[in-house]
Write an enzyme that holds these catalytic residues in place. Structure first.
Site, PDB file in Angstrom:
ATOM      1  N   CYS A 188      -8.113  11.313 -12.491  1.00 48.20           N
ATOM      2  CA  CYS A 188      -8.100  12.219 -11.352  1.00 48.20           C
ATOM      3  C   CYS A 188      -9.013  13.410 -11.613  1.00 48.20           C
ATOM      4  CB  CYS A 188      -6.667  12.688 -11.103  1.00 48.20           C
ATOM      5  SG  CYS A 188      -6.471  13.545  -9.551  1.00 48.20           S
ATOM      6  N   CYS A 239      -1.808   8.255 -14.287  1.00 42.25           N
ATOM      7  CA  CYS A 239      -3.192   7.780 -14.171  1.00 42.25           C
ATOM      8  C   CYS A 239      -4.115   8.488 -15.146  1.00 42.25           C
ATOM      9  CB  CYS A 239      -3.709   7.886 -12.741  1.00 42.25           C
ATOM     10  SG  CYS A 239      -3.736   9.540 -12.069  1.00 42.25           S
ATOM     11  N   CYS A 256      -1.341   7.300  -8.498  1.00 41.91           N
ATOM     12  CA  CYS A 256      -0.933   6.501  -9.650  1.00 41.91           C
ATOM     13  C   CYS A 256      -2.006   5.432  -9.857  1.00 41.91           C
ATOM     14  CB  CYS A 256       0.468   5.912  -9.497  1.00 41.91           C
ATOM     15  SG  CYS A 256       0.677   4.672  -8.222  1.00 41.91           S
TER      16      CYS A 256
END
Length: 133
Positions: free
Chosen positions: A88, A84, A10
């Site tokens: 990533c 997020c 997150c």
């Protein structure tokens, strides 16, 4: 067979991802390696998230927010993101899931309890899937 590596990501690595990691460690024990990280980690955990987890007997007080690193994603089998966005990195052959969860930052304990319980339901399903994989 090696145990699967699950990474929870997150933004701040202070609430959702830490609660998820705590739940998976609690429910799956030593059968899974659990990691968590954040794209912009805070310097400490969200105290309301810690309190909510303590209410169900899970202590996450020793967890420390970690910066998300490409190597951590690369070394994981399952990557669960929680708000997020594109922070990533994506690698072929990994299992990715994005869980739309309320950010507990700045929320009252009642809201954080709902997030905690939502995460538990998702973790129970994930743990079963990992055991049968």
């Amino acid at each position: 067979m090696t145990k699967p590596v699950v990474l929870f990501v997150c933004v701040h690595n202070a609430g959702r991802s830490q609660m998820a990691a705590g739940w998976l460690r609690h429910l799956a024990g030593e059968t899974v390696e659990v990691r968590s990280a954040g794209s912009e980690p805070r310097d400490q955990l969200n105290p309301v998230a810690v309190e909510a987890m303590q209410e169900v007997g899970i202590d996450i007080t020793t967890a420390v927010p970690q910066l998300l690193r490409t190597e951590t994603v690369q070394d994981s089998d399952v990557v669960i993101t929680m708000g997020c966005g594109d922070a990533c990195p994506i690698f072929p052959g990994k299992r990715y899931e994005d869980w739309a969860l309320t950010d507990p930052a700045g929320q009252p304990i009642e809201v954080v309890r709902q997030v905690r319980d939502d995460i538990r339901t998702r973790i129970e399903k994930l743990a079963k899937e990992l055991q049968t994989a």
